[in-house]
Design a protein around this motif. Structure first.
Motif, mmCIF file in Angstrom:
data_model
loop_
_atom_site.group_PDB
_atom_site.id
_atom_site.type_symbol
_atom_site.label_atom_id
_atom_site.label_comp_id
_atom_site.label_asym_id
_atom_site.label_seq_id
_atom_site.Cartn_x
_atom_site.Cartn_y
_atom_site.Cartn_z
ATOM 1 N N ASN A 12 0.835 -1.204 0.000
ATOM 2 C CA ASN A 12 0.000 0.000 0.000
ATOM 3 C C ASN A 12 0.868 1.251 0.000
ATOM 4 N N ALA A 13 1.956 1.212 0.765
ATOM 5 C CA ALA A 13 2.889 2.342 0.779
ATOM 6 C C ALA A 13 3.507 2.517 -0.600
ATOM 7 N N LEU A 14 3.798 1.393 -1.263
ATOM 8 C CA LEU A 14 4.373 1.451 -2.607
ATOM 9 C C LEU A 14 3.392 2.121 -3.576
ATOM 10 N N ALA A 15 2.107 1.725 -3.485
ATOM 11 C CA ALA A 15 1.098 2.278 -4.393
ATOM 12 C C ALA A 15 1.047 3.797 -4.272
ATOM 13 N N ILE A 16 0.958 4.295 -3.046
ATOM 14 C CA ILE A 16 0.804 5.738 -2.865
ATOM 15 C C ILE A 16 2.112 6.462 -3.205
ATOM 16 N N THR A 17 3.268 5.806 -2.972
ATOM 17 C CA THR A 17 4.546 6.433 -3.321
ATOM 18 C C THR A 17 4.668 6.602 -4.830
ATOM 19 N N VAL A 18 4.293 5.552 -5.579
ATOM 20 C CA VAL A 18 4.336 5.660 -7.038
ATOM 21 C C VAL A 18 3.410 6.792 -7.499
ATOM 22 N N GLY A 19 2.230 6.887 -6.875
ATOM 23 C CA GLY A 19 1.313 7.985 -7.192
ATOM 24 C C GLY A 19 1.965 9.331 -6.958
ATOM 25 N N LEU A 20 2.658 9.464 -5.825
ATOM 26 C CA LEU A 20 3.307 10.741 -5.488
ATOM 27 C C LEU A 20 4.435 11.064 -6.460
ATOM 28 N N VAL A 21 5.168 10.021 -6.923
ATOM 29 C CA VAL A 21 6.230 10.247 -7.904
ATOM 30 C C VAL A 21 5.646 10.879 -9.162
ATOM 31 N N PHE A 22 4.502 10.337 -9.616
ATOM 32 C CA PHE A 22 3.908 10.882 -10.841
ATOM 33 C C PHE A 22 3.343 12.282 -10.612
ATOM 34 N N VAL A 23 2.844 12.545 -9.405
ATOM 35 C CA VAL A 23 2.374 13.897 -9.097
ATOM 36 C C VAL A 23 3.549 14.879 -9.155
ATOM 37 N N SER A 24 4.731 14.462 -8.646
ATOM 38 C CA SER A 24 5.870 15.395 -8.696
ATOM 39 C C SER A 24 6.342 15.602 -10.128
ATOM 40 N N VAL A 25 6.313 14.543 -10.960
ATOM 41 C CA VAL A 25 6.646 14.716 -12.375
ATOM 42 C C VAL A 25 5.692 15.740 -12.992
ATOM 43 N N PHE A 26 4.418 15.591 -12.704
ATOM 44 C CA PHE A 26 3.363 16.493 -13.211
ATOM 45 C C PHE A 26 3.683 17.941 -12.830
#
Lengths: 231, 156
Positions: B69-83
């Protein structure tokens, strides 16, 4: 069942000829696996919610960088005390949700119902404060969307591009408020089921997932409050 | 507890709540009383991120949860920072869009080369009395040619 594990051995039969917990669906090995799968699904949903809100935060960042003077003056026009009050309300509601999960894990359904009702009540308080905030803006002639003029200002707030700030303010707080309303429906449903003793320390997945959703709504507000009201 | 869910003690939940209230007060006080200048936004975001971390780790119980679950939200945050980062790289350094040539860079380079090819060489730029005689351009350039030959002639 030949594959019965330690975990499923002591649960009651649900009357259709095989012994396992009544909440365990047939495509899962154990309640534990069912719970983890549901939770992973919820986290993936929250990632999509994160991406939804990030679009609005990017819009905020771009327009603030383009029109810093308009944003500085317009955010002064918001009453930070209202935003502060709502921050406290949402943080408290997050606490009551976390407590409701604590109580059901300990088998205390009554305390869980009290906690969930407190959460629902705090969500109502949040929307009441929001109502006063919005009507205050309306009384100054600041409406969402009406006759949108990208470089426009208001009689009350004579700065070019002030309309940009308030359109972002209304969209962000508006979509957040929609999430609060959805959360209220979720809590009403959870209380209804809890009153019928649907939840137990073995199975309380809807409470857990509703809680995760509500914490996310709180998280969005944690960022909205300083960005919209304080900067 | 039939299947090993971590029960977060009430004491932990209440101390996290107290910390969140404290950080909210801190962000209000710093924003209203202290002028951080350009650091105002980073300071506000740092406090908000700390609050968010507390909520995610304790209220959402990621600390005690399956790591996926931590991995899922971390990957989400990575894409938000790219955005956010890539959008800001565009909009922050876009400059003045009205002050831009409407031809491409390679087109500009071709035009520069043509201009350079058209330039007369150094000999033709020498000033000679004949330069002042000509009336139109053709005569003037003819005069320049003559002057150039006249200059070279004594050397031969």
């Amino acid at each position: 069942m030949a594959t019965q594990t330690q975990e499923t051995q002591d649960v009651q039969a649900h009357g259709d000829g095989h012994g396992h917990h009544e909440r365990l669906q047939h495509h899962f090995i154990s309640l534990d696996q069912q719970f983890s799968s549901a939770k992973l699904g919820m986290w993936l949903f929250l990632v999509t919610e994160l991406l939804l809100f990030s679009g609005m935060f990017v819009a905020y960042a771009v327009y603030m960088q383009w029109y810093p003077e308009a944003f500085a003056v317009a955010s002064e026009a918001l009453d930070w005390k209202m935003g502060f009050a709502n921050t406290i309300v949402l943080l408290a509601s997050s606490l009551t949700v976390a407590l409701s999960i604590h109580f059901i894990q300990k088998g205390n359904t009554k305390a869980m119902i009290t906690s969930l009702s407190a959460t629902l009540g705090l969500a109502v308080v949040f929307l009441i404060v929001k109502y006063f905030e919005y009507t205050d803006k309306f009384s100054h002639g600041i409406y969402p969307g009406e006759a949108f003029n990208p470089t426009g200002s208001y009689a009350y707030l004579d700065v070019p591009n002030a309309v940009q700030y308030f359109s972002i303010y209304y969209v962000m707080t508006g979509i957040h408020a929609v999430h609060v309303i959805v959360g209220m429906l979720v809590f009403a449903w959870l209380i209804y089921r809890a009153l019928r003793h649907h939840f137990s320390p073995e199975w309380y997945t809807p409470v857990e997932l509703g809680g995760l959703y509500w914490h996310f709504v709180d998280l969005v507000w944690i960022f909205l409050f300083p960005l919209l009201y304080l900067l | 507890m039939a299947h090993g869910h971590h029960i977060i003690p009430k004491k932990t939940l209440f101390s996290v709540f107290a910390a969140l209230i404290g950080l909210t007060l801190l962000t209000v006080i710093t924003a209203l009383t202290i002028d951080f200048g350009v650091l105002e936004i980073p300071v506000a975001l740092a406090i908000a991120s700390t609050k968010a971390l507390l909520v995610v780790i304790f209220f959402m119980a990621l600390k005690y949860d399956n790591r996926v679950n931590a991995l899922a939200i971390t990957v989400g945050l990575v894409f938000v920072s790219v955005f956010i980062i890539f959008t800001m790289l565009d909009t922050v350094f876009r400059g003045d869009l009205d002050n831009v040539s409407n031809i491409t860079i390679s087109q500009q380079e071709r035009e520069d080369e043509q201009l350079r090819a058209r330039e007369p060489d150094a000999d033709q730029l020498r000033v000679a009395p004949a330069d002042f005689v000509g009336v139109d351009d053709d005569e003037a350039s003819a005069a320049v040619d003559e002057a150039a030959t006249a200059d070279e002639a004594p050397a031969q």
